[in-house]
Design a protein around this motif. Structure first.
Motif, PDB file in Angstrom:
ATOM      1  N   VAL A 123     -18.993 -20.007  17.075  1.00 29.07           N
ATOM      2  CA  VAL A 123     -17.970 -19.019  16.717  1.00 29.07           C
ATOM      3  C   VAL A 123     -17.053 -19.664  15.688  1.00 29.07           C
ATOM      4  CG1 VAL A 123     -16.059 -17.596  17.557  1.00 29.07           C
ATOM      5  CG2 VAL A 123     -18.039 -17.995  19.022  1.00 29.07           C
ATOM      6  N   SER A 124     -16.825 -18.975  14.580  1.00 26.54           N
ATOM      7  CA  SER A 124     -15.884 -19.436  13.561  1.00 26.54           C
ATOM      8  C   SER A 124     -14.801 -18.385  13.380  1.00 26.54           C
ATOM      9  CB  SER A 124     -16.602 -19.652  12.228  1.00 26.54           C
ATOM     10  OG  SER A 124     -17.501 -20.717  12.330  1.00 26.54           O
ATOM     11  N   SER A 125     -13.583 -18.839  13.221  1.00 27.61           N
ATOM     12  CA  SER A 125     -12.467 -17.934  13.006  1.00 27.61           C
ATOM     13  C   SER A 125     -11.619 -18.474  11.865  1.00 27.61           C
ATOM     14  CB  SER A 125     -11.622 -17.826  14.277  1.00 27.61           C
ATOM     15  OG  SER A 125     -10.489 -17.030  14.034  1.00 27.61           O
ATOM     16  N   PHE A 126     -11.260 -17.604  10.969  1.00 27.47           N
ATOM     17  CA  PHE A 126     -10.432 -17.973   9.830  1.00 27.47           C
ATOM     18  C   PHE A 126      -9.137 -17.182   9.928  1.00 27.47           C
ATOM     19  CE2 PHE A 126     -14.879 -18.425   8.777  1.00 27.47           C
ATOM     20  CZ  PHE A 126     -14.925 -19.760   8.411  1.00 27.47           C
ATOM     21  N   GLY A 127      -8.049 -17.884  10.226  1.00 33.30           N
ATOM     22  CA  GLY A 127      -6.776 -17.230  10.465  1.00 33.30           C
ATOM     23  C   GLY A 127      -6.047 -16.836   9.195  1.00 33.30           C
ATOM     24  N   PHE A 128      -5.099 -15.936   9.348  1.00 32.50           N
ATOM     25  CA  PHE A 128      -4.308 -15.413   8.239  1.00 32.50           C
ATOM     26  C   PHE A 128      -3.497 -16.516   7.559  1.00 32.50           C
ATOM     27  CE2 PHE A 128      -0.396 -13.425   6.584  1.00 32.50           C
ATOM     28  CZ  PHE A 128      -0.967 -12.554   5.677  1.00 32.50           C
ATOM     29  N   GLY A 129      -3.032 -17.473   8.326  1.00 29.55           N
ATOM     30  CA  GLY A 129      -2.213 -18.547   7.774  1.00 29.55           C
ATOM     31  C   GLY A 129      -3.014 -19.709   7.216  1.00 29.55           C
ATOM     32  N   GLY A 130      -4.338 -19.571   7.137  1.00 25.88           N
ATOM     33  CA  GLY A 130      -5.167 -20.630   6.599  1.00 25.88           C
ATOM     34  C   GLY A 130      -5.771 -21.543   7.652  1.00 25.88           C
ATOM     35  N   THR A 131      -5.546 -21.221   8.907  1.00 29.77           N
ATOM     36  CA  THR A 131      -6.100 -22.032   9.985  1.00 29.77           C
ATOM     37  C   THR A 131      -7.564 -21.679  10.191  1.00 29.77           C
ATOM     38  OG1 THR A 131      -3.957 -22.061  11.078  1.00 29.77           O
ATOM     39  CG2 THR A 131      -5.867 -22.626  12.417  1.00 29.77           C
ATOM     40  N   ASN A 132      -8.405 -22.689  10.297  1.00 28.11           N
ATOM     41  CA  ASN A 132      -9.820 -22.492  10.593  1.00 28.11           C
ATOM     42  C   ASN A 132     -10.103 -23.077  11.967  1.00 28.11           C
ATOM     43  OD1 ASN A 132     -10.121 -21.505   8.002  1.00 28.11           O
ATOM     44  ND2 ASN A 132     -10.778 -23.459   7.181  1.00 28.11           N
ATOM     45  N   ALA A 133     -10.854 -22.343  12.774  1.00 29.36           N
ATOM     46  CA  ALA A 133     -11.234 -22.829  14.096  1.00 29.36           C
ATOM     47  C   ALA A 133     -12.722 -22.570  14.293  1.00 29.36           C
ATOM     48  CB  ALA A 133     -10.434 -22.116  15.173  1.00 29.36           C
ATOM     49  N   HIS A 134     -13.419 -23.577  14.823  1.00 32.30           N
ATOM     50  CA  HIS A 134     -14.851 -23.460  15.053  1.00 32.30           C
ATOM     51  C   HIS A 134     -15.158 -24.028  16.429  1.00 32.30           C
ATOM     52  CE1 HIS A 134     -14.984 -22.779  10.734  1.00 32.30           C
ATOM     53  NE2 HIS A 134     -14.255 -23.870  10.609  1.00 32.30           N
ATOM     54  N   ILE A 135     -16.056 -23.368  17.147  1.00 30.48           N
ATOM     55  CA  ILE A 135     -16.416 -23.821  18.483  1.00 30.48           C
ATOM     56  C   ILE A 135     -17.890 -23.516  18.720  1.00 30.48           C
ATOM     57  CG2 ILE A 135     -15.745 -21.655  19.591  1.00 30.48           C
ATOM     58  CD1 ILE A 135     -14.749 -23.331  21.962  1.00 30.48           C
ATOM     59  N   VAL A 136     -18.546 -24.383  19.477  1.00 30.94           N
ATOM     60  CA  VAL A 136     -19.922 -24.146  19.901  1.00 30.94           C
ATOM     61  C   VAL A 136     -19.887 -23.946  21.405  1.00 30.94           C
ATOM     62  CG1 VAL A 136     -22.249 -25.102  20.073  1.00 30.94           C
ATOM     63  CG2 VAL A 136     -20.880 -25.526  18.027  1.00 30.94           C
ATOM     64  N   LEU A 137     -20.435 -22.826  21.860  1.00 32.03           N
ATOM     65  CA  LEU A 137     -20.469 -22.503  23.287  1.00 32.03           C
ATOM     66  C   LEU A 137     -21.886 -22.655  23.809  1.00 32.03           C
ATOM     67  CD1 LEU A 137     -18.305 -19.262  23.204  1.00 32.03           C
ATOM     68  CD2 LEU A 137     -17.592 -21.538  23.899  1.00 32.03           C
ATOM     69  N   SER A 138     -21.997 -23.110  25.048  1.00 29.40           N
ATOM     70  CA  SER A 138     -23.288 -23.244  25.720  1.00 29.40           C
ATOM     71  C   SER A 138     -23.214 -22.482  27.023  1.00 29.40           C
ATOM     72  CB  SER A 138     -23.571 -24.712  25.994  1.00 29.40           C
ATOM     73  OG  SER A 138     -24.736 -24.863  26.782  1.00 29.40           O
ATOM     74  N   GLU A 139     -24.356 -21.940  27.436  1.00 27.48           N
ATOM     75  CA  GLU A 139     -24.356 -21.261  28.719  1.00 27.48           C
ATOM     76  C   GLU A 139     -24.182 -22.275  29.834  1.00 27.48           C
ATOM     77  OE1 GLU A 139     -28.032 -19.364  29.867  1.00 27.48           O
ATOM     78  OE2 GLU A 139     -29.149 -20.766  28.665  1.00 27.48           O
ATOM     79  N   ALA A 140     -23.641 -21.815  30.953  1.00 28.90           N
ATOM     80  CA  ALA A 140     -23.436 -22.681  32.112  1.00 28.90           C
ATOM     81  C   ALA A 140     -24.780 -23.013  32.749  1.00 28.90           C
ATOM     82  CB  ALA A 140     -22.530 -21.975  33.122  1.00 28.90           C
ATOM     83  N   PRO A 141     -24.884 -24.161  33.403  1.00 27.61           N
ATOM     84  CA  PRO A 141     -26.126 -24.477  34.089  1.00 27.61           C
ATOM     85  C   PRO A 141     -26.367 -23.509  35.238  1.00 27.61           C
ATOM     86  CG  PRO A 141     -24.447 -26.144  34.552  1.00 27.61           C
ATOM     87  CD  PRO A 141     -23.886 -25.212  33.539  1.00 27.61           C
ATOM     88  N   PRO A 142     -27.627 -23.300  35.605  1.00 26.44           N
ATOM     89  CA  PRO A 142     -27.893 -22.363  36.701  1.00 26.44           C
ATOM     90  C   PRO A 142     -27.293 -22.859  38.009  1.00 26.44           C
ATOM     91  CG  PRO A 142     -29.908 -23.468  36.007  1.00 26.44           C
ATOM     92  CD  PRO A 142     -28.820 -23.889  35.065  1.00 26.44           C
ATOM     93  N   LEU A 143     -26.865 -21.921  38.838  1.00 30.71           N
ATOM     94  CA  LEU A 143     -26.298 -22.265  40.145  1.00 30.71           C
ATOM     95  C   LEU A 143     -27.420 -22.634  41.104  1.00 30.71           C
ATOM     96  CD1 LEU A 143     -23.679 -19.403  40.498  1.00 30.71           C
ATOM     97  CD2 LEU A 143     -23.251 -21.783  39.918  1.00 30.71           C
ATOM     98  N   ALA A 144     -27.134 -23.611  41.960  1.00 31.92           N
ATOM     99  CA  ALA A 144     -28.111 -23.989  42.988  1.00 31.92           C
ATOM    100  C   ALA A 144     -28.157 -22.884  44.040  1.00 31.92           C
ATOM    101  CB  ALA A 144     -27.695 -25.306  43.619  1.00 31.92           C
ATOM    102  N   PRO A 145     -29.353 -22.574  44.551  1.00 27.24           N
ATOM    103  CA  PRO A 145     -29.424 -21.527  45.589  1.00 27.24           C
ATOM    104  C   PRO A 145     -28.664 -21.930  46.844  1.00 27.24           C
ATOM    105  CG  PRO A 145     -31.610 -22.484  45.120  1.00 27.24           C
ATOM    106  CD  PRO A 145     -30.619 -23.148  44.225  1.00 27.24           C
ATOM    107  N   VAL A 146     -28.033 -20.950  47.451  1.00 32.32           N
ATOM    108  CA  VAL A 146     -27.264 -21.175  48.685  1.00 32.32           C
ATOM    109  C   VAL A 146     -28.191 -20.902  49.861  1.00 32.32           C
ATOM    110  CG1 VAL A 146     -25.266 -20.455  50.014  1.00 32.32           C
ATOM    111  CG2 VAL A 146     -25.143 -20.522  47.532  1.00 32.32           C
TER     112      VAL A 146
END
Length: 85
Positions: free
Chosen positions: A61-84
Motif C-alpha cells: 500500500v502506498s499513500s501520497f499525502g497532501f503535504g508531501g508525506t509519502n507512506a508505504h507499507i507491505v502487509l502479509s496475511e496472518a498465519p493460520p490458526l491452530a485447530p482447537v
C-alpha cells in the motif's frame, strides 16, 4: 490526506479476508504501450479470486499525502490458526 492511506490498508485487509482482488476503479483497458508481456506483473481490470496458498499472500500500500508525506507499507496475511480441540 492521512485517510487515503488508511483506506488503502482497509481495502487490502478486506481483500485478504474475502480472498478476492478488487478491480482498479475506472480502469477499463490497459495502455498497449506498457510492456507487460513476459513479466510477472498483472493489472487487474476485473475482480478475481485471491485464494490462500502454501506461502503467505503479500500486498503493498502506498499513500501520497497532501503535504508531501509519502507512506508505504507491505502487509502479509496472518498465519493460520491452530485447530482447537
Amino acid at each position: 490526506m492521512p485517510a487515503a492511506g488508511v483506506a488503502g490498508i482497509i481495502k487490502v485487509v478486506l481483500a485478504l479476508q474475502n480472498e478476492m482482488l478488487p478491480a482498479h476503479l475506472n480502469l477499463e483497458t490497459i495502455n498497449p504501450v506498457l510492456p507487460l508481456a513476459g513479466t510477472p506483473l498483472q493489472i487487474i481490470t476485473s475482480a478475481r479470486p485471491w485464494p490462500q496458498r502454501s506461502t503467505p499472500r503479500l500486498a503493498g500500500v502506498s499513500s501520497f499525502g497532501f503535504g508531501g508525506t509519502n507512506a508505504h507499507i507491505v502487509l502479509s496475511e496472518a498465519p493460520p490458526l491452530a485447530p482447537v480441540a
